[in-house]
Enzyme design. Structure first.
Site, PDB file in Angstrom:
ATOM      1  N   ASN A 100      -5.426  21.694  -1.166  1.00  0.00           N
ATOM      2  CA  ASN A 100      -4.907  23.013  -0.808  1.00  0.00           C
ATOM      3  C   ASN A 100      -4.782  23.954  -1.984  1.00  0.00           C
ATOM      4  O   ASN A 100      -4.837  25.168  -1.820  1.00  0.00           O
ATOM      5  CB  ASN A 100      -3.556  22.875  -0.105  1.00  0.00           C
ATOM      6  N   THR A 125      -2.593  29.576   6.811  1.00  0.00           N
ATOM      7  CA  THR A 125      -1.854  29.138   7.994  1.00  0.00           C
ATOM      8  C   THR A 125      -0.635  30.016   8.210  1.00  0.00           C
ATOM      9  O   THR A 125      -0.030  30.521   7.250  1.00  0.00           O
ATOM     10  CB  THR A 125      -1.412  27.670   7.864  1.00  0.00           C
ATOM     11  N   TYR A 150       3.554  21.452   2.856  1.00  0.00           N
ATOM     12  CA  TYR A 150       2.311  21.951   3.435  1.00  0.00           C
ATOM     13  C   TYR A 150       2.256  23.478   3.348  1.00  0.00           C
ATOM     14  O   TYR A 150       1.309  24.062   2.816  1.00  0.00           O
ATOM     15  CB  TYR A 150       2.187  21.486   4.879  1.00  0.00           C
TER      16      TYR A 150
END
Length: 326
Positions: A100, A125, A150
């Site tokens: 990421n 996201t 995340y």
């Protein structure tokens, strides 16, 4: 921070077919993206660490993207003569930072160094914003405050891309995409794994399931991919655009829609108490007005259609696509 459109447009995607490199092409969204671009006549090169059968229709190039240097990535994209590069990579667990963050850092370095860089469509996201108050529509000016690793790593990556685009290093856009549902779901997603369980369920005994007491925005994967294609061709979009269905829906209602699509009675789900660990907050609703205004994009598929398409592909497929969706 005031947002502005990048003045740099070294590559000018148009309505005509073009060359597109899809990074993370073997993942759930990546496979759909490859298929969509190929369908409009564009030349697609699928780039990922390992080959997967779902990319058989496209030219495949094996590359450890996060493990490559910026120079190596720049060389590959130059060799491919890409007009557009779509970053659909996604990392979990031990690979959160590696995929990421590190991958995007090197990709940004590669594009910055290229004489004629392709336009970048980076998939972020909606979870980069973190939890918001109940009833709040998440728009692009909502201050990001993710509370889990995340969302934090994805936010770090998106900020690297946005900073580079706003500094005119290259042309690009970040799409912050809501949870996806629809055909060929990820095995790792809540609804994808539930569909697999429903495929083999005994209607008489049913299955036990813990359901989050939450309302969230889910967008059909085909609509999300349409947004990617529009963003790839657009030279008018702000560098940040939110993508969702624009409506918060009860997770229980969504479960019922999938059960109904499977032709099972709602009693087939025996809800049990328990804590639900999730990447999202209890309320997620995306403001999609910028996507409508700048990309001419609106979701087309109702949730019932999405769940039927999900069920139909899961019922037919003995081996579902690997990869993870938000």
């Amino acid at each position: 921070m005031t947002e502005k459109t990048s003045a740099v447009a070294p590559s000018k995607p148009s309505a005509n077919p073009f060359r597109v490199a899809v990074l993370g092409a073997t993942g759930c969204l990546g496979r759909h993206i490859c298929t969509a671009f190929a369908a409009d006549g564009s030349e697609v090169v699928a780039i990922a660490r390992r080959y997967a059968p779902g990319t058989a229709a496209h030219r495949f190039r094996s590359l450890d993207l996060a493990g490559s240097t910026s120079e190596e990535l720049a060389r590959v994209l130059t060799q491919e003569n890409a007009d557009v590069v779509v970053n659909a990579t996604l990392g979990w667990g031990d690979e959160l930072h590696y995929t990421n963050v590190q991958l995007v850092e090197r990709l940004v370095g590669a594009l910055t160094a290229m004489r004629t860089p392709p336009r970048l469509v980076h998939l972020g996201t909606i979870h980069e914003y973190g939890p918001v108050p109940f009833g709040t529509a998440i728009h692009e000016d909502t201050p990001p405050a993710p509370t889990n690793p995340y969302g934090q790593t994805k936010l770090t990556a998106s900020r690297m891309v946005l900073d580079a685009v706003r500094n005119n290093a290259f042309d690009g856009v970040v799409l912050r995409v809501a949870n996806t549902v629809g055909p060929h779901p990820s095995l790792e997603s809540f609804f994808g794994s539930l569909a697999v369980r429903l495929r083999d369920v005994d209607a008489a005994t049913g299955i036990e399931l813990t359901i989050a007491d939450a309302e969230r925005d889910y967008v059909d994967v085909r609509d999300a991919v349409d947004a990617v294609a529009r963003a790839a061709r657009s030279t008018l979009a702000d560098p940040l655009v939110n993508i969702g269905c624009g409506q918060a829906m009860s997770v229980r209602k969504l479960v019922t829609e999938l059960v109904t699509a499977a032709g099972l009675p709602v009693e087939a789900i025996q809800e049990q108490r328990g804590e639900v660990h999730s990447r999202g907050g209890d309320w997620v609703q995306v403001d999609i007005s910028r996507a409508a205004r700048l990309l001419g994009w609106r979701p087309r598929f109702a949730i019932g259609e999405s769940m039927r398409a999900m069920w139909d592909t899961v019922r037919e497929d003995q081996s579902l696509p690997a990869g993870t969706s938000d």
